[in-house]
Design a protein around this motif. Sequence first.
Motif, mmCIF file in Angstrom:
data_model
loop_
_atom_site.group_PDB
_atom_site.id
_atom_site.type_symbol
_atom_site.label_atom_id
_atom_site.label_comp_id
_atom_site.label_asym_id
_atom_site.label_seq_id
_atom_site.Cartn_x
_atom_site.Cartn_y
_atom_site.Cartn_z
ATOM 1 N N HIS A 237 0.881 -1.294 0.151
ATOM 2 C CA HIS A 237 -0.140 -0.037 0.176
ATOM 3 C C HIS A 237 0.831 1.298 0.006
ATOM 4 O O HIS A 237 1.797 1.384 0.805
ATOM 5 C CB HIS A 237 -0.869 0.035 1.139
ATOM 6 N N GLY A 238 0.555 2.274 -0.744
ATOM 7 C CA GLY A 238 1.474 3.445 -0.847
ATOM 8 C C GLY A 238 1.220 4.119 0.531
ATOM 9 O O GLY A 238 2.270 4.879 0.725
ATOM 10 N N SER B 49 3.879 2.896 2.513
ATOM 11 C CA SER B 49 5.199 3.405 2.291
ATOM 12 C C SER B 49 5.597 4.727 2.647
ATOM 13 O O SER B 49 6.392 5.095 3.408
ATOM 14 C CB SER B 49 5.375 3.364 0.880
ATOM 15 N N ASN C 47 6.824 9.042 -4.606
ATOM 16 C CA ASN C 47 6.634 8.617 -5.933
ATOM 17 C C ASN C 47 6.689 6.735 -5.724
ATOM 18 O O ASN C 47 7.781 6.434 -5.394
ATOM 19 C CB ASN C 47 7.731 8.892 -6.956
ATOM 20 N N HIS C 48 5.867 6.413 -6.210
ATOM 21 C CA HIS C 48 5.743 4.766 -6.056
ATOM 22 C C HIS C 48 6.014 4.321 -7.550
ATOM 23 O O HIS C 48 5.414 4.303 -8.405
ATOM 24 C CB HIS C 48 4.377 4.270 -5.616
ATOM 25 N N CYS D 254 9.866 2.929 -3.727
ATOM 26 C CA CYS D 254 9.046 4.497 -3.441
ATOM 27 C C CYS D 254 10.605 5.220 -3.125
ATOM 28 O O CYS D 254 11.277 5.036 -2.386
ATOM 29 C CB CYS D 254 8.337 4.297 -2.324
ATOM 30 N N SER E 286 10.788 9.333 -1.622
ATOM 31 C CA SER E 286 9.998 10.418 -0.840
ATOM 32 C C SER E 286 10.585 11.353 -0.449
ATOM 33 O O SER E 286 12.014 11.311 -0.129
ATOM 34 C CB SER E 286 9.055 9.668 0.422
#
Length: 147
Positions: free
Chosen positions: A60-61, A64, A94-95, A133, A135
């Motif tokens: 799940h984003g 993250s 950004n995934h 990801c 970030s």
Amino acid sequence: MTDTPASPFRTATTIDRLNALSRDTAIVALGIEFTEIGPDFLRATMPVDARTRQPYGLLHGGASVLLAETLGSTAGNLCVPEDRICVGIEINANHVRGAREGVVTGTARALHVGAGTHVWEIRIEDARGRLVCISRLTLAVVARAAR
């Protein structure tokens, strides 16, 4: 000759202490564990399992992002005096790759450590070292509230 980056950390701590501070929080609920403090980074892992997957079986984003903010905020708080605290004011992520199983590892490194704000980059990678990801977290440095 390579330059060794100066450590942004002002507060000495241990992995055991960081993990103990996480008790009874979302950090523990998602299985996040701090694993390493380096001269210019803080690292933690998080399982990809029922606690952290979305309905399509992928990491799940939001999980993250929680890992990223946990790492950046904790690292930031190691850089300020005891009468100050860092709090998140903006985060983006950004995934770039899905993860379905195993463990992901996040590493936070400072881009800017100022008196009033910090900017941290957090890279989350899968067990094969592939970027999952990326970030960026902006923190405000504020006075610590009296308890």
